[in-house]
Design a protein around this motif. Structure first.
Motif, mmCIF file in Angstrom:
data_model
loop_
_atom_site.group_PDB
_atom_site.id
_atom_site.type_symbol
_atom_site.label_atom_id
_atom_site.label_comp_id
_atom_site.label_asym_id
_atom_site.label_seq_id
_atom_site.Cartn_x
_atom_site.Cartn_y
_atom_site.Cartn_z
ATOM 1 N N ARG A 381 14.389 31.305 12.761
ATOM 2 C CA ARG A 381 14.849 31.121 14.264
ATOM 3 C C ARG A 381 14.530 30.852 15.551
ATOM 4 N NH1 ARG A 381 21.346 30.052 13.058
ATOM 5 N NH2 ARG A 381 21.305 32.209 12.441
ATOM 6 N N PHE A 382 13.879 32.052 14.644
ATOM 7 C CA PHE A 382 13.419 33.160 16.524
ATOM 8 C C PHE A 382 12.568 32.372 16.961
ATOM 9 C CE2 PHE A 382 8.986 35.652 16.810
ATOM 10 C CZ PHE A 382 9.410 36.141 18.390
ATOM 11 N N ILE A 383 11.393 31.217 15.928
ATOM 12 C CA ILE A 383 10.431 30.871 16.301
ATOM 13 C C ILE A 383 11.260 30.007 17.972
ATOM 14 C CG2 ILE A 383 9.338 28.927 16.379
ATOM 15 C CD1 ILE A 383 8.373 31.523 15.119
ATOM 16 N N ASP A 384 12.147 29.198 17.450
ATOM 17 C CA ASP A 384 13.107 28.678 19.044
ATOM 18 C C ASP A 384 13.295 29.680 19.686
ATOM 19 O OD1 ASP A 384 12.939 26.165 16.959
ATOM 20 O OD2 ASP A 384 14.653 26.631 16.153
ATOM 21 N N GLN A 385 14.030 30.269 19.804
ATOM 22 C CA GLN A 385 14.063 31.520 20.511
ATOM 23 C C GLN A 385 12.971 31.469 21.457
ATOM 24 O OE1 GLN A 385 15.926 34.526 18.664
ATOM 25 N NE2 GLN A 385 18.098 33.390 17.367
ATOM 26 N N TYR A 386 12.354 32.135 20.987
ATOM 27 C CA TYR A 386 10.683 32.631 21.053
ATOM 28 C C TYR A 386 10.276 31.713 22.096
ATOM 29 C CZ TYR A 386 5.575 32.927 20.778
ATOM 30 O OH TYR A 386 4.001 33.163 21.210
ATOM 31 N N HIS A 387 10.244 30.053 21.809
ATOM 32 C CA HIS A 387 10.165 29.528 22.410
ATOM 33 C C HIS A 387 10.513 28.744 23.902
ATOM 34 C CE1 HIS A 387 7.733 26.811 19.340
ATOM 35 N NE2 HIS A 387 7.342 28.486 18.935
ATOM 36 N N THR A 388 12.156 29.306 23.936
ATOM 37 C CA THR A 388 12.981 29.242 25.043
ATOM 38 C C THR A 388 12.332 30.536 25.807
ATOM 39 O OG1 THR A 388 14.558 28.188 23.296
ATOM 40 C CG2 THR A 388 14.340 29.122 25.476
ATOM 41 N N ALA A 389 12.301 31.217 25.419
ATOM 42 C CA ALA A 389 11.604 32.739 26.127
ATOM 43 C C ALA A 389 10.272 32.252 27.388
ATOM 44 C CB ALA A 389 11.403 33.788 25.507
ATOM 45 N N LEU A 390 9.407 31.806 26.135
ATOM 46 C CA LEU A 390 8.094 31.147 26.763
ATOM 47 C C LEU A 390 8.172 30.381 27.712
ATOM 48 C CD1 LEU A 390 6.022 30.775 23.794
ATOM 49 C CD2 LEU A 390 5.510 32.613 25.281
ATOM 50 N N ALA A 391 8.847 29.552 27.643
ATOM 51 C CA ALA A 391 9.186 27.994 28.759
ATOM 52 C C ALA A 391 9.844 29.122 30.309
ATOM 53 C CB ALA A 391 10.134 27.162 28.449
ATOM 54 N N SER A 392 10.611 30.201 30.353
ATOM 55 C CA SER A 392 11.853 30.273 30.964
ATOM 56 C C SER A 392 10.982 31.863 31.497
ATOM 57 C CB SER A 392 13.058 31.047 30.690
ATOM 58 O OG SER A 392 12.357 31.638 29.898
ATOM 59 N N THR A 393 9.555 31.801 31.496
ATOM 60 C CA THR A 393 9.286 33.530 31.735
ATOM 61 C C THR A 393 8.506 33.096 32.950
ATOM 62 O OG1 THR A 393 8.936 34.648 29.716
ATOM 63 C CG2 THR A 393 7.465 35.230 31.457
ATOM 64 N N THR A 394 8.641 34.008 34.014
ATOM 65 C CA THR A 394 8.149 33.996 35.147
ATOM 66 C C THR A 394 6.402 34.339 35.230
ATOM 67 O OG1 THR A 394 9.283 35.717 36.439
ATOM 68 C CG2 THR A 394 10.029 33.363 36.195
ATOM 69 N N ALA A 395 6.343 34.383 36.221
ATOM 70 C CA ALA A 395 4.279 34.798 36.622
ATOM 71 C C ALA A 395 4.987 36.942 37.180
ATOM 72 C CB ALA A 395 3.702 34.754 37.548
ATOM 73 N N ASP A 396 6.057 36.753 38.050
ATOM 74 C CA ASP A 396 6.445 38.477 38.105
ATOM 75 C C ASP A 396 6.761 39.176 36.458
ATOM 76 O OD1 ASP A 396 5.701 37.751 40.298
ATOM 77 O OD2 ASP A 396 7.893 37.139 40.819
ATOM 78 N N GLN A 397 7.349 38.197 35.682
ATOM 79 C CA GLN A 397 7.701 38.960 34.526
ATOM 80 C C GLN A 397 6.054 39.299 33.886
ATOM 81 O OE1 GLN A 397 10.507 35.977 33.661
ATOM 82 N NE2 GLN A 397 11.834 37.692 33.244
ATOM 83 N N VAL A 398 5.648 38.206 33.116
ATOM 84 C CA VAL A 398 4.593 38.238 32.539
ATOM 85 C C VAL A 398 3.350 39.939 33.324
ATOM 86 C CG1 VAL A 398 2.409 37.638 31.950
ATOM 87 C CG2 VAL A 398 4.141 37.031 32.083
ATOM 88 N N ASN A 399 3.467 40.232 34.532
ATOM 89 C CA ASN A 399 3.001 40.742 35.359
ATOM 90 C C ASN A 399 3.350 42.342 35.495
ATOM 91 O OD1 ASN A 399 0.421 39.377 37.237
ATOM 92 N ND2 ASN A 399 2.417 38.625 37.996
ATOM 93 N N THR A 400 4.484 42.745 35.540
ATOM 94 C CA THR A 400 5.449 43.444 35.660
ATOM 95 C C THR A 400 5.305 44.216 34.106
ATOM 96 O OG1 THR A 400 7.338 42.832 36.822
ATOM 97 C CG2 THR A 400 7.987 44.972 35.826
#
Length: 437
Positions: A381-400
């Motif tokens: 079920r990690f796959i579904d949780q990972y997809h949810t995290a991808l969709a909600s991650t912001t550019a600021d979070q990626v840069n940080t």
């Protein structure tokens, strides 16, 4: 003709696993995939290569490839499998061995009986072992003639050192392979091919099949697992090494940066950053080195999981004369990137989430992913949780996340090519590298 409207795809979820176990300790996972007439079976055996005897490294690979040549009760197992339309395949990795079976779903009862015989009682006849040992030695020689493979082995040796198992060839060397005997093969099988701690994953159209009867041939599989050494870390000093390949027509550049793993809060952000940097055809490095400068046919890479943690890896093959400048640009892009933008992050997340179902079109695709996650002690079920995290991650979070985890002191780069071309260019670019001949 009216062009079809582009609509938002329906939500997709990784198929559900129904879990159970046998008295022997073998874990079971069933995945019903209606319409998938070609079923897939994966057996995950937690047998890290650190457990191989140092003087017989490669025994895990040899045992895997020779297990289906003949079994004690079925010397004609190959022909029997072919009659059922079944095929075996597998791989040995640093952390586990995976043995797979594909067969028509309607013939799974017969195919799994044969599969159980391969798992429980391989014969390991001397001619079969000799054949597979010679094949692995031939593969080793082929890798030694490949600049890409030599550079990868140099990178591993730089990261882990030759004293650690991951610093040496995964399938062994000619010296260790020649030392593998029938007794050694049987001993490895006896101590690592056991039900305790192993998992059998079965996916396909299971309608009308009795799952208890399917796994009945494995009920009498027994064995006690020998404790294995824990995974090792990355003790090697980061830096840049050049392996001299005087006859190479191109230079291979491979980079490695350790990162946190799947369960870290930064995982989704790092995956997005890796995709933007080097994981897509329109990635930053591909556009720079291929499209703008014409140095290479392409750059590939991204952030992926390891047994412990994860890593950002990238690889490219370049014109010898441009390799030094390309290496400098790779370092600059990784360590001093311009900020990832909202548009880049949105496009990367959309691609990774929406293209994901295409990776799981067949039963074999599903079992392969489930096997990797189970081997890492993760619920699929990690796959579904990972997809949810991808969709909600912001550019600021990626840069940080990128600036916190992709650090100069952690970068290791291996460059394989003719040193006469490479050394002057690297020195001119201000890059210090250790030469390996």
């Amino acid at each position: 003709m009216i062009r079809p409207a582009i609509v938002k795809p329906r939500p997709w979820r990784f198929p559900t696993l129904l879990r159970s176990s046998l008295d022997s300790g073998l874990e079971l996972a069933f995945i019903d995939l209606p319409g998938q007439a070609l079923a897939s079976v994966e057996l995950v055996l937690p047998s890290p290569l650190e457990a191989e005897p140092r003087d017989k490294e490669g025994v895990a690979t040899v045992v895997l490839h020779s297990c289906d040549e003949a079994t004690i009760t079925l010397p004609d197992i190959v022909e029997q499998l072919e009659l059922q339309g079944a095929a075996l395949l597998g791989k040995s990795t640093w952390g586990y061995t995976q043995l797979g079976l594909s067969a028509p779903a309607r013939r799974l009862p017969q195919a799994l009986e044969l599969f159980a015989s391969v798992v429980r009682e391989p014969a390991f006849e001397e001619p079969d072992l000799t054949h597979h040992i010679e094949t692995q030695i031939a593969d080793w020689r082929t890798r030694k003639a490949s600049p890409t493979a030599v550079t990868r082995e140099t990178l591993n040796a730089s990261l882990f050192g030759l004293e650690q198992r991951e610093g040496r060839p995964l399938a062994g060397s000619p010296e260790t392979l020649k030392a593998i005997t029938r007794e050694a093969a049987r001993e490895w099988h006896e101590h690592t091919w056991v039900p305790e701690g192993s998992t059998l994953i079965l996916a396909g159209d299971l309608k009308g099949l009795d799952t208890e009867k399917l796994t009945a041939p494995l009920e009498n599989w027994r064995g006690k697992r020998t404790p294995a050494p824990p995974p090792q870390g990355i003790p090697g000093r980061p830096g840049i090494v050049v392996v001299d390949l005087p006859q190479a027509a191109q230079t291979v550049v491979q980079a490695f940066v350790p990162t946190p793993g799947r369960q870290d809060p930064d995982w989704a952000a790092l995956k997005l950053g890796g995709h933007i940097m080097c994981g897509a055809f329109a990635s930053r490095l591909n556009l720079e080195l291929r499209e703008r400068l014409g140095y290479t046919y392409g750059v590939s890479g991204g952030v992926s999981a390891r047994r412990t943690g994860g890593s950002l890896m990238l690889a490219t093959s370049l014109n010898n004369n441009s390799a030094a400048d390309a290496t400098a640009r790779i370092l600059e892009a990784l360590l001093s990137p311009s900020p990832f933008t909202d548009g880049e992050v949105r496009d990367a997340a959309q691609y990774l989430v929406q293209a994901s179902p295409l990776q799981y079109e067949t039963a074999a695709d599903v079992t392969t992913q489930a096997a990797a996650l189970i081997a890492a002690d993760l619920d699929p079920r990690f796959i579904d949780q990972y997809h949810t995290a991808l969709a909600s991650t912001t550019a600021d979070q990626v840069n940080t996340a990128w600036h916190a985890n992709i650090c100069p002191e952690d970068v290791t780069i291996a460059i394989g090519g003719p040193a006469t071309f490479l050394e002057p260019g690297l020195q001119a670019a201000g890059i210090q590298a250790t030469l390996i001949r």
